[in-house]
Design an enzyme around this catalytic site. Structure first.
Site, PDB file in Angstrom:
ATOM      1  N   SER A 117       0.831  -1.209   0.000  1.00  0.00           N
ATOM      2  CA  SER A 117       0.000   0.000   0.000  1.00  0.00           C
ATOM      3  C   SER A 117       0.861   1.252   0.000  1.00  0.00           C
ATOM      4  O   SER A 117       0.442   2.294  -0.481  1.00  0.00           O
ATOM      5  CB  SER A 117      -0.854   0.089   1.263  1.00  0.00           C
ATOM      6  OG  SER A 117      -1.502  -1.090   1.525  1.00  0.00           O
ATOM      7  N   HIS A 138      -2.488  -3.356  -6.327  1.00  0.00           N
ATOM      8  CA  HIS A 138      -2.978  -2.915  -5.017  1.00  0.00           C
ATOM      9  C   HIS A 138      -4.479  -3.160  -4.918  1.00  0.00           C
ATOM     10  O   HIS A 138      -5.275  -2.399  -5.458  1.00  0.00           O
ATOM     11  CB  HIS A 138      -2.632  -1.426  -4.818  1.00  0.00           C
ATOM     12  CG  HIS A 138      -2.966  -0.929  -3.455  1.00  0.00           C
ATOM     13  ND1 HIS A 138      -3.496   0.316  -3.227  1.00  0.00           N
ATOM     14  CD2 HIS A 138      -2.863  -1.519  -2.243  1.00  0.00           C
ATOM     15  CE1 HIS A 138      -3.687   0.476  -1.929  1.00  0.00           C
ATOM     16  NE2 HIS A 138      -3.320  -0.621  -1.311  1.00  0.00           N
ATOM     17  N   GLU A 150      -5.578  -0.920  -8.026  1.00  0.00           N
ATOM     18  CA  GLU A 150      -4.603   0.033  -8.568  1.00  0.00           C
ATOM     19  C   GLU A 150      -3.450  -0.790  -9.147  1.00  0.00           C
ATOM     20  O   GLU A 150      -2.759  -1.496  -8.411  1.00  0.00           O
ATOM     21  CB  GLU A 150      -4.104   0.976  -7.462  1.00  0.00           C
ATOM     22  CG  GLU A 150      -5.149   1.974  -6.999  1.00  0.00           C
ATOM     23  CD  GLU A 150      -4.640   2.922  -5.918  1.00  0.00           C
ATOM     24  OE1 GLU A 150      -5.037   4.090  -5.922  1.00  0.00           O
ATOM     25  OE2 GLU A 150      -3.845   2.497  -5.054  1.00  0.00           O
ATOM     26  N   ASN A 189      -4.787   6.617  -1.678  1.00  0.00           N
ATOM     27  CA  ASN A 189      -4.247   7.057  -0.387  1.00  0.00           C
ATOM     28  C   ASN A 189      -3.731   8.487  -0.441  1.00  0.00           C
ATOM     29  O   ASN A 189      -3.650   9.154   0.575  1.00  0.00           O
ATOM     30  CB  ASN A 189      -3.151   6.110   0.100  1.00  0.00           C
ATOM     31  CG  ASN A 189      -3.751   4.938   0.868  1.00  0.00           C
ATOM     32  OD1 ASN A 189      -4.863   5.042   1.394  1.00  0.00           O
ATOM     33  ND2 ASN A 189      -3.045   3.828   0.912  1.00  0.00           N
TER      34      ASN A 189
HETATM   35  N1  LIG Z   1      -5.155  -4.771   5.340  1.00  0.00           N
HETATM   36  C1  LIG Z   1      -5.490  -3.923   4.387  1.00  0.00           C
HETATM   37  O1  LIG Z   1      -6.537  -3.246   4.465  1.00  0.00           O
HETATM   38  C2  LIG Z   1      -4.620  -3.770   3.169  1.00  0.00           C
HETATM   39  C3  LIG Z   1      -5.169  -3.206   2.008  1.00  0.00           C
HETATM   40  C4  LIG Z   1      -4.381  -3.118   0.845  1.00  0.00           C
HETATM   41  C5  LIG Z   1      -3.063  -3.564   0.881  1.00  0.00           C
HETATM   42  N2  LIG Z   1      -2.557  -4.078   2.048  1.00  0.00           N
HETATM   43  C6  LIG Z   1      -1.170  -4.566   2.002  1.00  0.00           C
HETATM   44  O2  LIG Z   1      -1.204  -5.986   1.888  1.00  0.00           O
HETATM   45  C7  LIG Z   1      -0.072  -6.575   2.538  1.00  0.00           C
HETATM   46  C8  LIG Z   1      -0.551  -7.571   3.567  1.00  0.00           C
HETATM   47  O3  LIG Z   1      -1.385  -6.924   4.496  1.00  0.00           O
HETATM   48  P1  LIG Z   1      -2.390  -7.728   5.450  1.00  0.00           P
HETATM   49  O4  LIG Z   1      -3.283  -6.701   6.061  1.00  0.00           O
HETATM   50  O5  LIG Z   1      -2.969  -8.875   4.730  1.00  0.00           O
HETATM   51  O6  LIG Z   1      -1.364  -8.263   6.565  1.00  0.00           O
HETATM   52  P2  LIG Z   1      -1.548  -9.495   7.557  1.00  0.00           P
HETATM   53  O7  LIG Z   1      -0.664  -9.226   8.704  1.00  0.00           O
HETATM   54  O8  LIG Z   1      -2.994  -9.764   7.817  1.00  0.00           O
HETATM   55  O9  LIG Z   1      -0.984 -10.744   6.724  1.00  0.00           O
HETATM   56  C9  LIG Z   1       0.369 -10.913   6.411  1.00  0.00           C
HETATM   57  C10 LIG Z   1       0.652 -12.406   6.376  1.00  0.00           C
HETATM   58  O10 LIG Z   1       1.988 -12.589   5.901  1.00  0.00           O
HETATM   59  C11 LIG Z   1       2.582 -13.657   6.634  1.00  0.00           C
HETATM   60  N3  LIG Z   1       4.025 -13.561   6.562  1.00  0.00           N
HETATM   61  C12 LIG Z   1       4.903 -12.950   7.403  1.00  0.00           C
HETATM   62  N4  LIG Z   1       6.166 -13.091   6.946  1.00  0.00           N
HETATM   63  C13 LIG Z   1       6.094 -13.830   5.807  1.00  0.00           C
HETATM   64  C14 LIG Z   1       7.068 -14.314   4.894  1.00  0.00           C
HETATM   65  N5  LIG Z   1       8.351 -14.055   5.044  1.00  0.00           N
HETATM   66  N6  LIG Z   1       6.621 -15.049   3.856  1.00  0.00           N
HETATM   67  C15 LIG Z   1       5.318 -15.319   3.681  1.00  0.00           C
HETATM   68  N7  LIG Z   1       4.359 -14.877   4.517  1.00  0.00           N
HETATM   69  C16 LIG Z   1       4.743 -14.131   5.562  1.00  0.00           C
HETATM   70  C17 LIG Z   1       2.013 -13.499   8.036  1.00  0.00           C
HETATM   71  O11 LIG Z   1       2.093 -14.710   8.761  1.00  0.00           O
HETATM   72  C18 LIG Z   1       0.567 -13.089   7.732  1.00  0.00           C
HETATM   73  O12 LIG Z   1      -0.282 -14.206   7.660  1.00  0.00           O
HETATM   74  C19 LIG Z   1       0.720  -5.402   3.100  1.00  0.00           C
HETATM   75  O13 LIG Z   1       1.708  -5.041   2.182  1.00  0.00           O
HETATM   76  C20 LIG Z   1      -0.325  -4.308   3.229  1.00  0.00           C
HETATM   77  O14 LIG Z   1       0.235  -3.006   3.185  1.00  0.00           O
HETATM   78  C21 LIG Z   1      -3.292  -4.222   3.178  1.00  0.00           C
END
Ligand SMILES: NC(=O)c1ccc[n+]([C@@H]2O[C@H](COP(=O)([O-])OP(=O)(O)OC[C@H]3O[C@@H](n4cnc5c(N)ncnc54)[C@H](O)[C@@H]3O)[C@@H](O)[C@H]2O)c1
Length: 359
Positions: A117, A138, A150, A189
């Site tokens: 993000s 994204h 995106e 954003n």
């Molecule tokens: N949550 C949101 O609203 C949102 C929206 C758009 C984009 N994002 C982006 O998406 C990405 C993930 O966000 P999220 O909210 O799903 O996070 P999250 O914490 O819910 O999930 C991340 C997952 O990655 C795993 N993980 C950790 N290290 C790892 C590794 N080395 N290899 C593989 N898996 C690993 C964790 O165990 C976890 O299950 C981030 O880059 C975030 O910025 C999040």
């Protein structure tokens, strides 16, 4: 042609993206470094697919097929052979770069996408020897419900890779992709920052009054203060801080004292029971007196004037995004409309209200 999809990270976004891909007919492998996260995946998928059935988006058979189309991959190596890898690991540049070094070697033919993000796609792509096949995809939360994606061009992303990812998002997943250059905050954003920041600068008009003006005058489903309470003041502040730093600390993105103070006080919004509003059993019960006390006696302006100021700042940011070549007018309007569920985008507002144009 993209057929086999791999997702890295089985958290909020990874599980949602995997579900979306599976119910769109793709076979999906999901890897997570944490065994418990992978163990929780079937339950998450079941729950998500059942919701889809209850909402009439999927038949029971489609949900069943989608459930079996997702395979857990305890090791990253099992993702080799994927046509597209979507990385949704935590928002940490070092971690993502390490993953891209490994994915580059394991999946030499695949398109490599990051769901970051706020990080630079270029900085992640550099970790791959061939950064022409890396781009940002994204998705918004939750991916099955949010139509917007995106698609972020890194400086080296090849036109063929971008076109294939576009086709996958549009035709394969039936989402609405927008074309955006790799810059801080991408479209949503960044263009939406004034919604949160300018409303706080005009908080003396009253949280509830400004929220009501946003709904009544702008057709917004949620006003800025109630939305910040829902997102979490801490989560929202972290995005502001990251954008403020990434853009070279411009005054317009300066993190507001009001929000910083509320976060320090643990008044994080709905999840904490108090934010700009106070909540009882999840329902708002009026403006939070502690937040009101922090606003003090600012310049008294009407909620209408506050709303016009917020929209003018939003339009000004949209114009900057266009002028800097980050995205085109139609994509900016589409992105803001779909991400925020607004009836119109900033350029449509500008066309209808020329007096709001700050320039
Ligand atoms: N949550 C949101 O609203 C949102 C929206 C758009 C984009 N994002 C982006 O998406 C990405 C993930 O966000 P999220 O909210 O799903 O996070 P999250 O914490 O819910 O999930 C991340 C997952 O990655 C795993 N993980 C950790 N290290 C790892 C590794 N080395 N290899 C593989 N898996 C690993 C964790 O165990 C976890 O299950 C981030 O880059 C975030 O910025 C999040």
């Amino acid at each position: 042609m993209i057929r086999r999809v791999a997702v890295v990270g089985a958290g909020t976004m990874g599980a949602g993206i995997a579900q979306l891909c599976a119910q769109s007919g793709f076979s999906v492998k999901v890897h997570d470094a944490v065994p418990a996260a992978l163990g929780a995946l079937p339950g998450r998928l079941r729950a998500g697919l059942e919701t889809g059935v209850l909402k009439g988006k999927l038949t029971t058979q489609q949900a069943e097929r989608a459930f079996h189309a997702v395979v857990a991959a305890p090791s990253l190596e099992e993702l080799s052979g994927a046509d597209l890898v979507i990385e949704a690991a935590p928002e940490d540049l070092k971690l993502k770069r390490e993953l891209f070094v490994r994915l580059d070697a394991l999946c030499p033919e695949a398109i490599l996408a990051t769901n970051t993000s706020s990080l630079s796609v270029a900085a992640i792509a550099e970790a791959a020897r061939n950064s022409r096949r890396v781009l940002g995809m994204h998705f918004f939360n939750p991916p099955v419900a949010m139509r917007l994606v995106e698609l972020v061009r890194g400086p080296k992303t090849s036109p063929e890779v971008f076109a294939a990812a576009w086709d996958f998002a549009l035709t394969g997943l039936r989402r609405t992709p927008v074309d955006v250059k790799d810059t801080p905050g991408f479209i949503v954003n960044r263009v939406m920052r004034p919604y949160y920041l300018e409303s706080q600068r005009r908080a003396a008009a009253g949280f509830a009054a400004v929220d009501q003006a946003a709904r009544r005058l702008g057709g917004a489903p949620m006003g800025p203060f109630e939305l910040m309470d829902l997102i979490g003041l801490d989560v929202n502040l972290a995005i502001t801080k990251s954008l403020y730093e990434a853009c070279g600390r411009p005054e317009r993105f300066r993190p507001p004292q009001l929000q910083q103070r509320l976060v320090e006080l643990g008044q994080l919004g709905r999840k904490a029971g108090n934010g700009f509003y106070s909540y009882r059993e999840g329902r708002p019960e009026g403006e939070n007196p502690r937040a009101l006390a922090l606003v003090g006696q600012g310049e008294r302006i009407s909620a209408e004037a506050a709303w016009r100021g917020i929209v003018a700042a939003l339009i000004a940011e949209a114009v900057l995004v266009r002028d800097e070549g980050v995205a085109g007018v139609a994509d900016i309007d589409t992105a803001v409309r779909l991400a925020m569920n607004f009836p119109k985008g900033p350029f449509q507002w500008r066309a209808e209200n020329p007096s709001l144009d700050a320039r």
